[in-house]
Scaffold this active site. Structure first.
Site: not given
Length: 330
Positions: A95, A118, A193, A213, A216, A302-304
């Site tokens: 992910g 991803e 997947n 990381c 969801d 990471t962006e998150e």
């Protein structure tokens, strides 16, 4: 007077131009902008997506992902007839989102092949274009330093800050005007997947690190089956990890953090049965994590992770070490 093109058409046109420019070694190469690769945050892992996956790890063609590491002997081919690499992929970001972790780890582990996985189409397209642009930038810097060492290298434009990011968020090592160890040749990404096809890509005890990381959280109870941490998936991760390999997790959702601990039998009232996940993993101590540079990259690159920092949220980290397989009874 003609009407302006729709947003979707603008995005498609931009992505085509970005992909073409990233493959050119002439002119200034700009990093792709995330605003043209937007996609909803959720993708159903149980849907039958149109995905390409190998029959087995021995059939996977990695040559297009890591061209700098292709075995120079053309006779060295895998079961699918594709050129083999000089080394195997060892690090996986499950992910991977927009690829921040891969870009952050690339200069830290320049000789280690790393892969981002991803499921979202437009997001993985962004990561692929981003990596290709970074490689082209590094090639230009390398060429300019060897052919015209007396003149300074041309400035490379920084990626515009998006989503309300501070100016400091854009001045990362990826926008540096100096060469980066490895030149980002050691990272790649593909659409897959993980819940269905993870064992198709990686063999037994192939990986040294797995990163999960800010996954969801799937808050609703009926959606918990779609969480990327579970008893069944943990067994697959254990199969692919080498003894001593590490599985890194980070989330900003405290409830999900406790879910992770429960499913690694580090919390709760579960009885540790023989042959369970407790026999496969052990939690890494906070003292060890403090000296692991990968943890800091996972927190901040990471962006998150950057978004959580801007919002002054909490980050919950848990890292687990793969135990050696127990000896068979005599």
């Amino acid at each position: 007077m003609s009407t302006p093109p729709a947003k979707r058409q603008k995005r498609d046109q931009y992505r085509k131009r970005a992909a073409a420019a990233a493959n050119e070694d002439t002119g200034k190469v700009k990093l792709p902008q995330k605003k043209f690769y937007r996609q909803r945050a959720h993708a159903n892992p149980f849907s039958d997506h149109q995905l390409d996956y190998p029959l087995s790890p021995a059939h996977m063609d990695w040559s297009s992902h890591y061209p700098a590491f292709v075995n120079p002997d053309p006779e060295q081919k895998n079961l699918a007839g594709a050129r083999k690499l000089l080394k195997d992929v060892e690090v996986v970001d499950i992910g991977c989102g927009f690829g921040g972790l891969l870009v952050g780890l690339a200069p830290l582990l320049p000789e280690t092949l790393m892969l981002g996985m991803e499921i979202r189409t437009q997001v993985i397209e962004y990561v692929e274009n981003r990596i290709q642009a970074l490689r082209t930038q590094q090639n230009q810097l390398k060429n300019s330093s060897t052919t015209a060492s007396e003149s300074p290298a041309p400035a490379i434009p920084a990626e515009p800050a998006t989503d309300g990011a501070s100016p400091d968020a854009a001045s990362t090592p990826e926008t540096s005007n100096s060469p980066v160890p490895g030149g980002y040749q050691n990272i790649s990404a593909l659409r897959s997947n993980t819940m269905k096809f993870f064992p198709n890509f990686f063999g037994k005890q192939q990986l040294s690190k797995i990163f999960i990381c800010f996954p969801d959280p799937h808050f609703k109870a009926k959606k918990h089956k779609a969480r990327i941490i579970s008893e069944n998936l943990n067994a697959e991760y254990a199969y692919a990890l080498k003894p001593g390999g590490l599985l890194y997790t980070i989330t900003d959702v405290e409830e999900y953090h406790h879910w992770v601990l429960r499913h690694f039998r580090e919390e709760g009232e579960h009885e540790a049965s023989e042959g369970g996940v407790k026999d496969l993993f052990e939690r890494v101590s906070e003292e060890e994590l403090a000296s692991d540079p990968c943890v800091e990259v996972m927190r901040e690159s990471t962006e998150e992770g950057k978004k959580v920092t801007r919002n002054k949220g909490n980050k919950y980290v848990a890292v687990f070490r793969r135990k050696a397989d127990p000896e068979w009874p005599a």
